[in-house]
Write a protein that holds these residues in place. Sequence first.
Motif, PDB file in Angstrom:
ATOM      1  N   PRO A 122     -27.717 116.542 -31.769  1.00  0.00           N
ATOM      2  CA  PRO A 122     -27.480 115.523 -32.803  1.00  0.00           C
ATOM      3  C   PRO A 122     -26.440 114.496 -32.375  1.00  0.00           C
ATOM      4  N   VAL A 123     -26.629 113.278 -32.867  1.00  0.00           N
ATOM      5  CA  VAL A 123     -25.665 112.222 -32.591  1.00  0.00           C
ATOM      6  C   VAL A 123     -24.547 112.296 -33.612  1.00  0.00           C
ATOM      7  N   ASN A 124     -23.453 111.594 -33.341  1.00  0.00           N
ATOM      8  CA  ASN A 124     -22.297 111.658 -34.221  1.00  0.00           C
ATOM      9  C   ASN A 124     -22.627 111.211 -35.642  1.00  0.00           C
ATOM     10  N   LEU A 137     -35.892 115.845 -34.886  1.00  0.00           N
ATOM     11  CA  LEU A 137     -35.288 114.857 -33.988  1.00  0.00           C
ATOM     12  C   LEU A 137     -34.889 113.590 -34.741  1.00  0.00           C
ATOM     13  N   GLN A 138     -35.699 113.201 -35.724  1.00  0.00           N
ATOM     14  CA  GLN A 138     -35.323 112.062 -36.557  1.00  0.00           C
ATOM     15  C   GLN A 138     -34.068 112.380 -37.362  1.00  0.00           C
ATOM     16  N   ALA A 139     -34.021 113.587 -37.929  1.00  0.00           N
ATOM     17  CA  ALA A 139     -32.864 113.984 -38.723  1.00  0.00           C
ATOM     18  C   ALA A 139     -31.611 114.082 -37.868  1.00  0.00           C
ATOM     19  N   ALA A 140     -31.782 114.385 -36.589  1.00  0.00           N
ATOM     20  CA  ALA A 140     -30.642 114.479 -35.672  1.00  0.00           C
ATOM     21  C   ALA A 140     -30.134 113.105 -35.252  1.00  0.00           C
ATOM     22  N   VAL A 166     -34.365 119.677 -45.717  1.00  0.00           N
ATOM     23  CA  VAL A 166     -33.032 119.365 -45.209  1.00  0.00           C
ATOM     24  C   VAL A 166     -32.712 120.336 -44.079  1.00  0.00           C
ATOM     25  N   PRO A 167     -32.733 119.891 -42.829  1.00  0.00           N
ATOM     26  CA  PRO A 167     -32.450 120.789 -41.705  1.00  0.00           C
ATOM     27  C   PRO A 167     -31.019 121.302 -41.767  1.00  0.00           C
ATOM     28  N   THR A 168     -30.840 122.536 -41.335  1.00  0.00           N
ATOM     29  CA  THR A 168     -29.505 123.112 -41.280  1.00  0.00           C
ATOM     30  C   THR A 168     -28.771 122.571 -40.061  1.00  0.00           C
ATOM     31  N   PRO A 169     -27.460 122.563 -40.093  1.00  0.00           N
ATOM     32  CA  PRO A 169     -26.702 122.113 -38.921  1.00  0.00           C
ATOM     33  C   PRO A 169     -27.066 122.872 -37.649  1.00  0.00           C
ATOM     34  N   GLU A 170     -27.393 124.157 -37.776  1.00  0.00           N
ATOM     35  CA  GLU A 170     -27.745 124.932 -36.590  1.00  0.00           C
ATOM     36  C   GLU A 170     -29.050 124.434 -35.978  1.00  0.00           C
ATOM     37  N   LEU A 171     -30.015 124.093 -36.814  1.00  0.00           N
ATOM     38  CA  LEU A 171     -31.260 123.534 -36.298  1.00  0.00           C
ATOM     39  C   LEU A 171     -31.012 122.200 -35.599  1.00  0.00           C
TER      40      LEU A 171
END
Length: 227
Positions: free
Chosen positions: A52-54, A101-104, A41-46
């Motif tokens: 990241p998109v909305n 990038l997928q997670a973003a 689970v990526p952190t918001p900072e990463l």
Amino acid sequence: APYAAAATATTATTASSSTTTTTATAAAPSEVPTPPLPPFVPTPELLRLCEPVNAAAASSAPDDTAVTGSVPVGGNANKQQLKVALLLSGGVDSSVALTLLQAAGHECTAFYLQIWFQEDFRNYWDQCPWEDDLLVAQGVCDALGVPLEVVPLTDQYWDLVVSHSIAEISRGRTPNPDMLCNSRVKFGAFREYLHGAFPGRFDRIASGHYAALSRPASSDASASSSS
């Protein structure tokens, strides 16, 4: 005990008498199941560094202006989904880049560069097992649901990297083929390939490389820049 040896009995019979022989045979150690790894689970900072998109992580990520003092990292001011061409080698760095990038929330297409292959010299070129790397890259894409394209750039790699390196070595110099491959192939010949095969399709080119980036402070930062 899980690693205890097991004994098996065998009986040998002769014409005059019967003899029983017991032979100790070591049993294979019992396998202890490995617990599954928790999902990454990526952190918001990463994710902030991945523009990241909305819908993905913008709501939980820290405010970009508070962090950077100007515009969001990368210039994606409206937090829109980007179309990203990602260079995937089958290694850890590029696989993590694709995962982030997928997670973003971006639409990613992975590209594997086939740069070390020649049918007529298979006995020599097989020293670089690109097939194994491609299998790993395909497995990563299958797990993430990302399409994978194979780009044949052997000729460009030879002309732009190998021939130059051989010439430098013949002059008693020590070239750096990896740096040449980055500048001349990954962000040279590959960019030309994208412009020809997918004109105007991608907003970003990404890879697993580490870089110090200097981005323009405008919201229309170069749409085809790489990171």
